[in-house]
Scaffold this motif. Sequence first.
Motif, PDB file in Angstrom:
ATOM      1  N   PRO A 112       0.811  -1.223   0.000  1.00 18.88           N
ATOM      2  CA  PRO A 112       0.000   0.000   0.000  1.00 18.88           C
ATOM      3  C   PRO A 112       0.843   1.271   0.000  1.00 18.88           C
ATOM      4  N   LEU A 113       0.673   2.065  -1.072  1.00 21.74           N
ATOM      5  CA  LEU A 113       1.431   3.309  -1.195  1.00 21.74           C
ATOM      6  C   LEU A 113       0.507   4.497  -1.472  1.00 21.74           C
ATOM      7  N   GLY A 114      -0.778   4.333  -1.201  1.00 23.29           N
ATOM      8  CA  GLY A 114      -1.737   5.377  -1.523  1.00 23.29           C
ATOM      9  C   GLY A 114      -1.964   6.364  -0.396  1.00 23.29           C
ATOM     10  N   THR A 115      -3.005   7.171  -0.574  1.00 26.17           N
ATOM     11  CA  THR A 115      -3.326   8.217   0.389  1.00 26.17           C
ATOM     12  C   THR A 115      -4.036   7.662   1.620  1.00 26.17           C
ATOM     13  N   VAL A 116      -4.939   6.686   1.415  1.00 22.31           N
ATOM     14  CA  VAL A 116      -5.748   6.175   2.521  1.00 22.31           C
ATOM     15  C   VAL A 116      -5.487   4.694   2.800  1.00 22.31           C
ATOM     16  N   ASN A 117      -5.511   3.845   1.767  1.00 17.42           N
ATOM     17  CA  ASN A 117      -5.200   2.413   1.914  1.00 17.42           C
ATOM     18  C   ASN A 117      -6.169   1.690   2.849  1.00 17.42           C
ATOM     19  N   ASP A 118      -7.464   1.927   2.673  1.00 18.29           N
ATOM     20  CA  ASP A 118      -8.452   1.345   3.578  1.00 18.29           C
ATOM     21  C   ASP A 118      -8.460  -0.176   3.576  1.00 18.29           C
ATOM     22  N   PHE A 119      -8.409  -0.780   2.404  1.00 16.18           N
ATOM     23  CA  PHE A 119      -8.508  -2.242   2.341  1.00 16.18           C
ATOM     24  C   PHE A 119      -7.296  -2.900   2.993  1.00 16.18           C
ATOM     25  N   ALA A 120      -6.134  -2.327   2.771  1.00 20.40           N
ATOM     26  CA  ALA A 120      -4.930  -2.849   3.422  1.00 20.40           C
ATOM     27  C   ALA A 120      -5.051  -2.745   4.939  1.00 20.40           C
ATOM     28  N   ARG A 121      -5.548  -1.626   5.438  1.00 17.68           N
ATOM     29  CA  ARG A 121      -5.759  -1.471   6.885  1.00 17.68           C
ATOM     30  C   ARG A 121      -6.681  -2.562   7.409  1.00 17.68           C
ATOM     31  N   ALA A 122      -7.769  -2.821   6.659  1.00 16.79           N
ATOM     32  CA  ALA A 122      -8.756  -3.802   7.109  1.00 16.79           C
ATOM     33  C   ALA A 122      -8.178  -5.214   7.163  1.00 16.79           C
ATOM     34  N   LEU A 123      -7.217  -5.508   6.292  1.00 17.95           N
ATOM     35  CA  LEU A 123      -6.560  -6.820   6.288  1.00 17.95           C
ATOM     36  C   LEU A 123      -5.344  -6.866   7.225  1.00 17.95           C
ATOM     37  N   ASN A 124      -5.155  -5.806   7.983  1.00 21.57           N
ATOM     38  CA  ASN A 124      -4.004  -5.709   8.897  1.00 21.57           C
ATOM     39  C   ASN A 124      -2.670  -5.826   8.167  1.00 21.57           C
ATOM     40  N   ILE A 125      -2.631  -5.283   6.958  1.00 19.45           N
ATOM     41  CA  ILE A 125      -1.374  -5.182   6.217  1.00 19.45           C
ATOM     42  C   ILE A 125      -0.703  -3.873   6.626  1.00 19.45           C
ATOM     43  N   SER A 126       0.538  -3.949   6.991  1.00 20.79           N
ATOM     44  CA  SER A 126       1.239  -2.747   7.440  1.00 20.79           C
ATOM     45  C   SER A 126       1.285  -1.703   6.341  1.00 20.79           C
ATOM     46  N   LEU A 127       1.145  -0.434   6.736  1.00 20.79           N
ATOM     47  CA  LEU A 127       1.276   0.657   5.778  1.00 20.79           C
ATOM     48  C   LEU A 127       2.728   1.037   5.550  1.00 20.79           C
ATOM     49  N   ASP A 128       3.628   0.388   6.273  1.00 17.05           N
ATOM     50  CA  ASP A 128       5.057   0.524   6.005  1.00 17.05           C
ATOM     51  C   ASP A 128       5.386  -0.407   4.840  1.00 17.05           C
ATOM     52  N   PRO A 129       5.831   0.123   3.698  1.00 18.31           N
ATOM     53  CA  PRO A 129       6.040  -0.724   2.517  1.00 18.31           C
ATOM     54  C   PRO A 129       6.973  -1.904   2.762  1.00 18.31           C
ATOM     55  N   ASP A 130       8.047  -1.708   3.528  1.00 12.80           N
ATOM     56  CA  ASP A 130       8.977  -2.807   3.784  1.00 12.80           C
ATOM     57  C   ASP A 130       8.301  -3.930   4.568  1.00 12.80           C
ATOM     58  N   GLU A 131       7.468  -3.566   5.544  1.00 13.61           N
ATOM     59  CA  GLU A 131       6.767  -4.578   6.326  1.00 13.61           C
ATOM     60  C   GLU A 131       5.700  -5.275   5.486  1.00 13.61           C
ATOM     61  N   ALA A 132       5.045  -4.530   4.593  1.00 15.02           N
ATOM     62  CA  ALA A 132       4.050  -5.138   3.705  1.00 15.02           C
ATOM     63  C   ALA A 132       4.722  -6.112   2.737  1.00 15.02           C
ATOM     64  N   ILE A 133       5.881  -5.744   2.232  1.00 15.15           N
ATOM     65  CA  ILE A 133       6.619  -6.629   1.320  1.00 15.15           C
ATOM     66  C   ILE A 133       7.001  -7.923   2.021  1.00 15.15           C
ATOM     67  N   ALA A 134       7.330  -7.850   3.309  1.00 13.56           N
ATOM     68  CA  ALA A 134       7.729  -9.041   4.073  1.00 13.56           C
ATOM     69  C   ALA A 134       6.599 -10.065   4.189  1.00 13.56           C
ATOM     70  N   LEU A 135       5.347  -9.649   3.970  1.00 17.02           N
ATOM     71  CA  LEU A 135       4.206 -10.564   4.041  1.00 17.02           C
ATOM     72  C   LEU A 135       4.012 -11.361   2.756  1.00 17.02           C
ATOM     73  N   LEU A 136       4.587 -10.891   1.653  1.00 16.11           N
ATOM     74  CA  LEU A 136       4.356 -11.515   0.344  1.00 16.11           C
ATOM     75  C   LEU A 136       4.902 -12.935   0.317  1.00 16.11           C
ATOM     76  N   GLY A 137       4.088 -13.857  -0.173  1.00 12.65           N
ATOM     77  CA  GLY A 137       4.479 -15.253  -0.226  1.00 12.65           C
ATOM     78  C   GLY A 137       4.209 -16.007   1.061  1.00 12.65           C
TER      79      GLY A 137
END
Length: 291
Positions: free
Chosen positions: A88-113
């Motif tokens: 998530p790199l947008g202004t609000v990122n609501d769906f990512a928030r709802a899925l408990n995906i970090s809004l920190d890009p590095d932490e979000a990338i760590a979830l992939l896979g």
Amino acid sequence: MKKCMVIINPSSGKEKALEYEKKIIAQLHNYEVVMKETMGEGDATRFAKKACDENYDTIILVGGDGTLNEGINGIAEQPHRPVVGIVPLGTVNDFARALNISLDPDEAIALLGGRTRKADIGKVNDKYFTNIIAIGSLAEAVGEVSVEQKTSLGALAYLFEGVKAAIENDSCNIEITANGQTYKEDIMIFICVLTNSVGSFRQINEDADTSDGLLHGFIVKSTNTLQVVGTAKNLITGNHEKDDNITKFDAQEIQIKADQSLPLNVDGDLISQLPAKISVLHNHIEFYCNN
């Protein structure tokens, strides 16, 4: 080897999206990774559909809510739907928030896979959405926020436009049918949401879950200027039952029509008009997330 398509919106994240390309490839070292960079409207939809047609295992969407919406519109109708990752790199990122995906890009990338869960997707007429449908002058004003405003002001851009529209208090008359009941109201705004994050506010719809199979509707009636601020506060803080100007309901399908042409704000963008049929596709797509 498994195949992954990474779809990047280079204008998102204050135009820093491409800086994360190498980190994503490193995280997905056991995948054959294909990078796709969006250049204009509809690119993410076309790329995502191509990944489905070619039986990719994973699609990673790097950008804001608009990029996510376009990507989901390329996936939702396909018989083969890859697991979806969100950076998530947008202004609000609501769906990512709802899925408990970090809004920190590095932490979000760590979830992939990693771990996954299925989530609901909404459908409005022939389009799909992940979080919100909004109708009314306030929704129209927020939908007209420019890319330049988002880049320079972030979430404040939405706040500024929303406040101006609320003060002007333009109303519209709509008819909403859900659960066999019809509401005919002069409204300031109607919102239909899938998750517990609305414009980054969690209290509006805190009981919602990304896989509850429900649409959550909020009718905010037009009121006088003196009551607008109080009603807005009650909506944002979740005090719906204390305000006669707010009606909340849950449904699996909602039908909306009006006696005038009104645009629909779909996941932050104005992409359609009334009349509208809104439905929910339960647990339709699987996402990498922080379970």
